[in-house]
Design a protein around this motif. Structure first.
Motif, short mmCIF file in Angstrom:
data_model
loop_
_atom_site.label_atom_id
_atom_site.label_comp_id
_atom_site.label_asym_id
_atom_site.label_seq_id
_atom_site.Cartn_x
_atom_site.Cartn_y
_atom_site.Cartn_z
N LEU A 86 -13.75 30.28 -21.81
CA LEU A 86 -13.97 29.90 -20.43
C LEU A 86 -15.11 28.88 -20.43
CD1 LEU A 86 -12.78 30.85 -17.72
CD2 LEU A 86 -14.76 32.31 -17.47
N ALA B 52 -9.29 31.52 -26.84
CA ALA B 52 -9.45 30.86 -25.55
C ALA B 52 -10.89 31.05 -25.09
CB ALA B 52 -8.49 31.46 -24.54
N VAL C 256 -14.51 24.83 -13.65
CA VAL C 256 -14.20 25.90 -14.60
C VAL C 256 -12.87 25.59 -15.24
CG1 VAL C 256 -13.84 28.36 -14.89
CG2 VAL C 256 -15.38 27.54 -13.11
N GLU C 257 -12.80 25.66 -16.54
CA GLU C 257 -11.52 25.44 -17.21
C GLU C 257 -11.39 26.37 -18.40
OE1 GLU C 257 -11.16 21.55 -18.94
OE2 GLU C 257 -13.20 21.56 -19.69
N ALA C 258 -10.18 26.48 -18.89
CA ALA C 258 -9.93 27.27 -20.08
C ALA C 258 -9.65 26.30 -21.22
CB ALA C 258 -8.74 28.19 -19.86
N TYR D 56 -15.81 37.77 -21.85
CA TYR D 56 -16.53 37.41 -20.63
C TYR D 56 -15.56 37.12 -19.48
CZ TYR D 56 -19.76 35.18 -17.44
OH TYR D 56 -20.50 34.87 -16.34
N GLN D 57 -15.94 37.60 -18.30
CA GLN D 57 -15.21 37.29 -17.08
C GLN D 57 -16.19 36.85 -16.01
OE1 GLN D 57 -13.04 40.72 -15.83
NE2 GLN D 57 -11.14 39.96 -16.73
N LEU E 260 -9.51 25.83 -25.80
CA LEU E 260 -9.56 26.49 -27.10
C LEU E 260 -10.93 26.22 -27.71
CD1 LEU E 260 -6.00 25.73 -28.52
CD2 LEU E 260 -6.92 27.92 -27.75
N ASP F 289 -0.29 28.80 -28.42
CA ASP F 289 -1.68 28.49 -28.78
C ASP F 289 -2.37 27.73 -27.65
OD1 ASP F 289 -0.09 26.33 -28.96
OD2 ASP F 289 -0.97 25.53 -30.80
N SER F 290 -1.94 27.96 -26.43
CA SER F 290 -2.55 27.27 -25.30
C SER F 290 -3.51 28.19 -24.56
CB SER F 290 -1.48 26.80 -24.31
OG SER F 290 -0.59 25.92 -24.93
N ALA F 291 -4.66 27.66 -24.20
CA ALA F 291 -5.61 28.43 -23.40
C ALA F 291 -5.19 28.37 -21.94
CB ALA F 291 -7.02 27.88 -23.56
N CYS F 292 -5.30 29.48 -21.25
CA CYS F 292 -4.95 29.53 -19.83
C CYS F 292 -6.13 30.08 -19.03
CB CYS F 292 -3.75 30.45 -19.59
SG CYS F 292 -2.23 29.84 -20.28
N LEU F 293 -6.24 29.58 -17.81
CA LEU F 293 -7.24 30.09 -16.89
C LEU F 293 -6.55 31.14 -16.05
CD1 LEU F 293 -10.18 29.30 -16.29
CD2 LEU F 293 -9.36 27.94 -14.39
N GLY G 33 -13.51 33.92 -24.37
CA GLY G 33 -12.58 34.40 -23.34
C GLY G 33 -12.32 35.89 -23.42
N TYR H 103 -5.39 22.18 -15.49
CA TYR H 103 -5.98 22.68 -14.25
C TYR H 103 -7.45 23.04 -14.42
CZ TYR H 103 -6.65 25.33 -9.99
OH TYR H 103 -7.12 25.76 -8.79
N GLN H 104 -8.22 22.69 -13.40
CA GLN H 104 -9.64 23.08 -13.35
C GLN H 104 -9.94 23.66 -11.98
OE1 GLN H 104 -12.05 19.66 -14.14
NE2 GLN H 104 -12.33 20.26 -16.27
N GLY I 30 -4.45 25.70 -19.12
CA GLY I 30 -5.83 25.25 -19.26
C GLY I 30 -5.99 23.76 -19.39
N GLU J 237 -10.91 34.57 -16.04
CA GLU J 237 -11.08 34.68 -17.48
C GLU J 237 -10.20 33.65 -18.18
OE1 GLU J 237 -9.67 38.36 -19.09
OE2 GLU J 237 -7.88 38.37 -17.86
N ALA J 238 -10.49 33.42 -19.44
CA ALA J 238 -9.68 32.53 -20.25
C ALA J 238 -8.86 33.38 -21.20
CB ALA J 238 -10.57 31.58 -21.02
N VAL J 239 -7.57 33.12 -21.26
CA VAL J 239 -6.70 33.90 -22.14
C VAL J 239 -5.74 32.95 -22.85
CG1 VAL J 239 -6.76 35.98 -20.71
CG2 VAL J 239 -5.00 34.26 -20.31
N LEU J 240 -5.14 33.42 -23.92
CA LEU J 240 -4.06 32.67 -24.55
C LEU J 240 -2.77 32.96 -23.79
CD1 LEU J 240 -4.88 33.13 -28.34
CD2 LEU J 240 -5.11 31.06 -26.97
#
Lengths: 233, 233
Positions: free
Chosen positions: A198, A196, A176-178, A223-224, A180, B194-198, A220, B223-224, B220, B177-180
């Motif tokens: 998922l 972002a 699983v990764e995040a 969805y969770q 763009l 502008d980076s996606a984060c897990l 992102g 890390y996975q 993001g 979830e994926a967030v900025l």
DNA sequence: AGAATCAACTTGTCTATACAAGATGCTTAA
DNA sequence: TTAAGCATCTTGTATAGACAAGTTGATTCT
């Protein structure tokens, strides 16, 4: 409560009460049997089930010990997207965007453990919850293990469900990764480039080898992934 | 291979070969015992273990049936970040950015199931792999269940490990979830807006109630989350 | 026809015993 | 001192039997 359950409860109490610490040896089957006036097989069952639950750790010939508690790694459930949407009482619909075959690129060849240039099947499907696109599924299939893949109707059955019927899965690996949103995601999930996402990578095996590799991309903000875990009862 | 394992293999073959379909009754303990010339307890063990694995479903008094195969949901492992980094043979280090108490906001109060305005403990810790910040951990703690939380040295022990010792966890719930990247993440994980984060949300329970709620944010691109699952052997 | 009963079958728990196989520490021989 | 062997502990597999408890279907009685 049956006898073996009483013994299990007794052992759990000792551990949770701190009387038996992590790594300590617990009484042997014979000692427990004598202490509780039961047969060895009954005492054994208590130890056995606690070992299966990860509370104890046993090694033949040596002792039974209290397992390391901090290594109780939590697990996250990964569900079928169709089931998940239906379980929430929403309408599930799938739209097949692409379905065909192509030559394996180096990346895909490595994932499926086949040769570069071999023909593979490919599908691009968008899964909708009511009027919201919730998952974009890119899937690469090993045609040797699912020769009739291209003839399926994936609006009725998800690729995962179909593949399970023709090649019963024995193993699965997830990442699983995040990320763009890339072009495909922007287009089909109706989101901007600064969103972002998922992304789940899923590789599935059957007895005969790698069946498929899937990229599941979720918006992102909509969805969770969720999971709930209960430890000792 | 021991006898009960042979019987397990036989049953699995029948199911995977399609001879015994989902919902069909499989032979009873006595029938299997007679067919394989073993005692009932040995045949029983095969059925029992397959039932524990979710392959079969048993009900006392009635039959043993082939369980529904499609409900084999996959699981994803969630590991302790410190263990994970050390398992990869990298240097793990934690930096405590903030550690103190504050009044619960409405959001946190709801998560911890306490009243708005009650005092809670709070920690902000960044977990590093070598020279890379890999996780930003915001944690909100119920002080009733961990009164000495603020006196701990979290460069030596992670909050999760400490909390497990003072309030043995019985349940955990996760959301991914994926967030900025927000301000905190940008600052401490050294990434842009502008980076996606897990982001992992983790709530943990002990016998006495909710212990803490944590927000674990990962860059993001570095890390996975990974998980591997093996089904029937 | 409907209800109560019962026999036959299932799985669940438990016992007492036996031998196999791995681990550990002591004793003995080199 | 070191190594081999052995006794003795542990857990793992297997047996044959017993009774409890729940399900199912057929029989019997009303």
């Amino acid at each position: 409560m049956s006898k073996y359950q009483q013994i299990k409860a007794h052992i759990l109490e000792k551990i949770e009460g701190g009387h038996w610490a992590e790594g300590d040896a617990v009484p042997s089957e014979n000692q427990l049997a004598q202490h509780f006036s039961v047969s060895r097989m009954t005492a054994r069952r208590a130890l056995q089930e606690l070992a299966e639950q990860g509370v104890l750790s046993r090694t033949q010939g040596a002792a039974t010990c209290v397992a390391s508690l901090k290594n109780q790694s939590s697990m996250l459930q990964i569900r079928n997207i169709a089931d998940e949407i239906r379980a929430r009482d929403h309408q599930y619909r799938a739209r097949v965007i692409e379905l065909g075959s192509r030559e394996a690129s180096t990346g895909i060849a490595r994932q499926l453990k086949i040769d570069v240039g071999d023909r593979i099947f490919y599908s691009l499907i968008c899964h909708w919850q009511d009027d919201i696109p919730l998952q974009l599924e890119q899937r690469f299939i090993n045609p040797a293990l699912a020769p009739d893949y291209l003839a399926q109707d994936f609006t009725a059955t998800t690729p995962h469900e179909y593949l399970c019927t023709v090649a019963p899965l024995t193993e699965a690996e997830h990442k699983v990764e995040a990320v763009l949103a890339d072009d495909l995601a922007q287009q089909h999930l109706h989101i901007g480039a600064d969103s972002a996402c998922l992304r789940l990578h899923r590789t599935t095996w059957s007895r005969e080898g790698i069946v498929s590799h899937a990229l599941l991309t979720h918006p992102g903000d909509k969805y969770q992934l969720g999971g709930h875990l209960t430890f000792q009862p």
